[in-house]
Design an enzyme around this catalytic site. Structure first.
Site, PDB file in Angstrom:
ATOM      1  N   CYS A   1       0.835  -1.211   0.000  1.00  0.00           N
ATOM      2  CA  CYS A   1       0.000   0.000   0.000  1.00  0.00           C
ATOM      3  C   CYS A   1       0.864   1.253   0.000  1.00  0.00           C
ATOM      4  CB  CYS A   1      -0.939  -0.020   1.206  1.00  0.00           C
ATOM      5  SG  CYS A   1      -1.972   1.452   1.330  1.00  0.00           S
TER       6      CYS A   1
ATOM      7  N   CYS B   1      -0.432   4.068   2.211  1.00  0.00           N
ATOM      8  CA  CYS B   1      -0.160   3.886   3.642  1.00  0.00           C
ATOM      9  C   CYS B   1       1.302   4.140   3.972  1.00  0.00           C
ATOM     10  CB  CYS B   1      -0.488   2.454   4.086  1.00  0.00           C
ATOM     11  SG  CYS B   1      -1.992   1.779   3.388  1.00  0.00           S
ATOM     12  N   ASP B   2       2.190   3.646   3.138  1.00  0.00           N
ATOM     13  CA  ASP B   2       3.597   3.565   3.544  1.00  0.00           C
ATOM     14  C   ASP B   2       4.553   4.476   2.772  1.00  0.00           C
ATOM     15  OD1 ASP B   2       2.814   1.630   5.335  1.00  0.00           O
ATOM     16  OD2 ASP B   2       3.150  -0.020   3.938  1.00  0.00           O
TER      17      ASP B   2
END
Ligand code: NAP
Length: 320
Positions: free
Chosen positions: A145, A148-149
């Site tokens: 992701c 997300c990261d």
């Protein structure tokens, strides 16, 4: 008829546990079947159990570890009376009211549970390459992701694997943070839409590595690089990256419902209006019905919607 649950929730990621919080506070005594801890594909707690730091979940300005966040969801649901069990559903029968749910032997004559309404929150899995160490290093350099990261890779060199819209979108997004993004694709043309390809090719921070596949993920406690093989010559070379984003597609966890609930071409549950499926009394929330957003916060939001929809449906159809 006292053994019939008002609401049975299948799945314990952000969607399932948010639904549990809302159902519990509505005095519906929900039972959450969380899955089995031994399962690697659809583990209790969902995909956040495979991540480390989560910095984009509102309310946690300092960030929170994915597993800690899910423990808090669970505690909150339990505090209001939700019952949670580490059990994996093996079969459902949605043609009968109350709905029937089996845990363990799917051929047992009697179902394990019966429920007036169901909330399906079984999530989805990111497809993985299937390499040794890949799962161990998830959250430690390997990610599924970018949203997300990506932030953690400011100034780094990272790689993205895949050739579809997800891979190209993630690679383009990652150029906001990384100094260099290498998009590794096993063929010499992308599957992604033309407009996204054009955007990617015009991006000076994005480099294409055509006709290559990742054959090894390296690093002890965090990713230090990958080995890639040229699919034409067979030559194996090292690629020094600190991030590897696997973007080769997702698979919704809908096998249990095949033939009983409407699925779209990619296997996701079809919902609407709201979180209703095509079987009255069955609602779906989170990634199992979401092609697009796939975020913890959107899953939680749809879990709340499913609980409200189930509550309303029970009032109109069962608690009359
Ligand atoms: P996808 O379209 O199925 O693409 C998967 C990509 O991964 C393909 O390029 C495939 O290679 C590659 N791949 C699959 N298995 C692999 C393996 N084991 N090793 C290396 N490469 C592998 O999946 P997606 O990109 O996640 O997209 C899914 C759907 O969502 C699509 O309909 C897409 O259009 C849509 N989507 C849209 C947007 C947008 O419009 N913004 C964004 C994301 C996704 P091959 O090409 O060689 O098969």
């Amino acid at each position: 008829m006292s053994d019939i649950h008002d609401v049975l929730i299948i799945g314990s990621g952000p969607a399932g546990l948010t639904a549990a919080i809302y159902c519990a506070r509505a005095s519906l005594s929900p039972l959450v079947l969380e899955g089995e801890p031994s399962s690697t594909s659809d583990q209790p707690g969902g995909q956040l159990m495979l991540t480390t730091e989560v910095e984009n979940f509102p309310g946690f300005p300092e960030g929170v570890m994915g597993p800690d966040l899910m423990m808090r969801f669970r505690e909150q649901a339990q505090r209001f009376g939700a019952e949670t069990r580490f059990e994996k559903v093996s079969r459902v029968d949605l043609s009968i009211r109350p709905f029937q749910v089996w845990v363990g032997d799917p051929d047992a004559a009697e179902p394990t549970y019966r429920a007036h309404s169901l909330i399906v929150a079984t999530g989805a899995q990111s497809l993985m390459l299937g390499l040794d160490r890949e799962r161990e290093l998830l959250g430690h350099g390997v990610s599924t992701c970018a949203t997300c990261d990506g932030f953690f890779f400011r100034g780094h060199t990272v790689a993205v694997v895949g050739g579809g819209d997800s891979a190209v979108e993630e690679a383009t997004f990652l150029t906001k943070f990384a100094d260099k993004v290498v998009l590794i694709h096993r063929r010499d043309e992308l599957r992604a839409s033309k407009i996204m390809q054009d955007r990617a090719f015009a991006n000076p921070k994005l480099e294409m590595l055509w006709n290559h596949e990742v054959v090894e993920v390296e690093g002890d406690t965090k990713l230090s690089g990958v080995k890639v093989r040229n699919t034409q010559s067979g030559e194996v070379t090292d690629l020094a990256v600190t991030g590897l984003f696997v973007a080769i597609g997702h698979r919704p966890n809908t096998d249990l419902f095949r033939g009983q609930l409407a699925l779209d071409d990619e296997g996701y549950l079809v919902t609407g209006p709201g979180t209703a499926t095509d079987v009255a009394g069955v609602f779906a929330a989170g990634d199992v019905q979401d092609h697009t957003y796939k975020q913890a916060i959107t899953a939680a939001g749809s879990g709340c919607m499913a609980a409200l929809d189930a509550e309303k449906w029970l009032e109109a159809n069962v608690h009359v």
